[in-house]
Design an enzyme around this catalytic site. Structure first.
Site, PDB file in Angstrom:
ATOM      1  N   GLU A 103       0.829  -1.213   0.000  1.00 29.96           N
ATOM      2  CA  GLU A 103       0.000   0.000   0.000  1.00 29.96           C
ATOM      3  C   GLU A 103       0.859   1.257   0.000  1.00 29.96           C
ATOM      4  O   GLU A 103       2.041   1.222   0.381  1.00 29.96           O
ATOM      5  CB  GLU A 103      -0.902   0.023   1.246  1.00 29.96           C
ATOM      6  CG  GLU A 103      -2.358  -0.293   0.956  1.00 29.96           C
ATOM      7  CD  GLU A 103      -3.079   0.780   0.112  1.00 29.96           C
ATOM      8  OE1 GLU A 103      -2.451   1.466  -0.721  1.00 29.96           O
ATOM      9  OE2 GLU A 103      -4.291   0.923   0.299  1.00 29.96           O
ATOM     10  N   ASP A 104       0.245   2.367  -0.423  1.00 29.97           N
ATOM     11  CA  ASP A 104       0.933   3.652  -0.343  1.00 29.97           C
ATOM     12  C   ASP A 104       0.768   4.283   1.022  1.00 29.97           C
ATOM     13  O   ASP A 104       1.709   4.829   1.578  1.00 29.97           O
ATOM     14  CB  ASP A 104       0.447   4.610  -1.453  1.00 29.97           C
ATOM     15  CG  ASP A 104      -1.068   4.766  -1.484  1.00 29.97           C
ATOM     16  OD1 ASP A 104      -1.799   3.985  -0.838  1.00 29.97           O
ATOM     17  OD2 ASP A 104      -1.551   5.690  -2.181  1.00 29.97           O
TER      18      ASP A 104
HETATM   19  O1  PRP Z   1      -6.600   4.324   5.587  1.00 29.97           O
HETATM   20  P1  PRP Z   1      -7.689   4.907   4.752  1.00 29.97           P
HETATM   21  O2  PRP Z   1      -8.298   6.122   5.422  1.00 29.97           O
HETATM   22  O3  PRP Z   1      -8.726   3.920   4.371  1.00 29.97           O
HETATM   23  O4  PRP Z   1      -7.037   5.518   3.426  1.00 29.97           O
HETATM   24  C1  PRP Z   1      -6.019   4.895   2.693  1.00 29.97           C
HETATM   25  C2  PRP Z   1      -6.466   4.509   1.322  1.00 29.97           C
HETATM   26  O5  PRP Z   1      -6.988   5.650   0.625  1.00 29.97           O
HETATM   27  C3  PRP Z   1      -6.278   5.833  -0.598  1.00 29.97           C
HETATM   28  O6  PRP Z   1      -6.881   5.146  -1.667  1.00 29.97           O
HETATM   29  P2  PRP Z   1      -8.165   5.675  -2.422  1.00 29.97           P
HETATM   30  O7  PRP Z   1      -9.355   4.898  -1.952  1.00 29.97           O
HETATM   31  O8  PRP Z   1      -8.267   7.165  -2.324  1.00 29.97           O
HETATM   32  O9  PRP Z   1      -7.921   5.256  -3.916  1.00 29.97           O
HETATM   33  P3  PRP Z   1      -6.580   5.371  -4.810  1.00 29.97           P
HETATM   34  O10 PRP Z   1      -5.610   4.369  -4.245  1.00 29.97           O
HETATM   35  O11 PRP Z   1      -7.038   5.010  -6.166  1.00 29.97           O
HETATM   36  O12 PRP Z   1      -6.067   6.776  -4.702  1.00 29.97           O
HETATM   37  C4  PRP Z   1      -4.924   5.198  -0.329  1.00 29.97           C
HETATM   38  O13 PRP Z   1      -4.302   4.805  -1.551  1.00 29.97           O
HETATM   39  C5  PRP Z   1      -5.275   4.017   0.521  1.00 29.97           C
HETATM   40  O14 PRP Z   1      -5.645   2.908  -0.280  1.00 29.97           O
HETATM   41 MG    MG Z   2      -5.412   3.383  -2.468  1.00 30.89          MG
END
Ligand code: PRP
Ligand code: MG
Length: 183
Positions: A103-104
């Site tokens: 994950e990022d």
């Molecule tokens: O810990 P949380 O509060 O759940 O947030 C983290 C998640 O949110 C973002 O993804 P997003 O759903 O925005 O989609 P993306 O990866 O396509 O940007 C990020 O890449 C993680 O997957």
């Molecule tokens: Mg994400």
């Protein structure tokens, strides 16, 4: 193509491309050691994790397969409501496999908490998590994450895969957004 300088939209650079690569190399060494003699499947979460996956997997020893999931948080319309829907499931049957989720960022933790328990219900040999960033102060649920690149303050960050409204994912560095961008 938007020709404005994305770098000017950053308030602060938190991590340069070099710092990110160096930290991912360190994590890859830990991962390589921990999984020595075992087959591991990397599972990336689209779309934010694409660059972490690209750099982490190239730093790992040996041949490492990858797969991807795409999920969508929805419900109240706010980000990460905790209600998650699978948009794209794994192509791989993970029964008896060692899975490492890539994950990022862990922000509230709701996305990964859901994904982890979803994957655990498929009888894998193990499930661990590697995230480049984590915001401890933003946690709504505690997540046991074995590999963390950097812990960061509770501010919105972009770059290196992380977006604001689908922008800035292709910034090489990671930084906080300047207020003029969202006002
Ligand atoms: O810990 P949380 O509060 O759940 O947030 C983290 C998640 O949110 C973002 O993804 P997003 O759903 O925005 O989609 P993306 O990866 O396509 O940007 C990020 O890449 C993680 O997957
Ligand atoms: Mg994400």
């Amino acid at each position: 193509m938007d020709s404005s300088h994305m770098g000017n939209d950053l308030e602060n650079v938190l991590f340069t491309e070099e710092q990110i690569h160096q930290r991912l190399d360190e994590l890859a060494q830990d991962i390589g050691r921990d999984y020595e003699g075992k087959d591991v499947l990397l599972v990336g979460v689209l779309k934010g994790a694409i660059l972490v996956m690209a750099d982490l997997m190239r730093a790992l020893p040996g041949s490492v397969p990858m797969d991807w999931m795409a999920v969508s948080s929805y419900g109240s319309g706010t980000k990460s409501s905790g209600v998650v829907r699978i948009l794209k499931d794994l192509d791989t049957d993970i029964t008896n496999k060692h899975v490492l989720i890539v994950e990022d960022i862990i922000d509230s933790g709701l996305t990964l908490s859901w994904i982890r328990s979803n994957l655990e219900s498929r009888s894998p040999a193990s499930v661990e998590i590697c995230t480049l960033l984590r915001k401890p102060e933003a946690a709504k649920v505690e997540i046991d994450c074995k590999y963390v690149g950097f812990e960061i303050p509770n501010a919105f960050v972009v770059g290196y895969g992380l977006d604001f409204d689908e922008k800035y994912r292709n910034l090489r560095d990671i930084g906080t957004l300047a207020p003029h961008v969202y006002s």
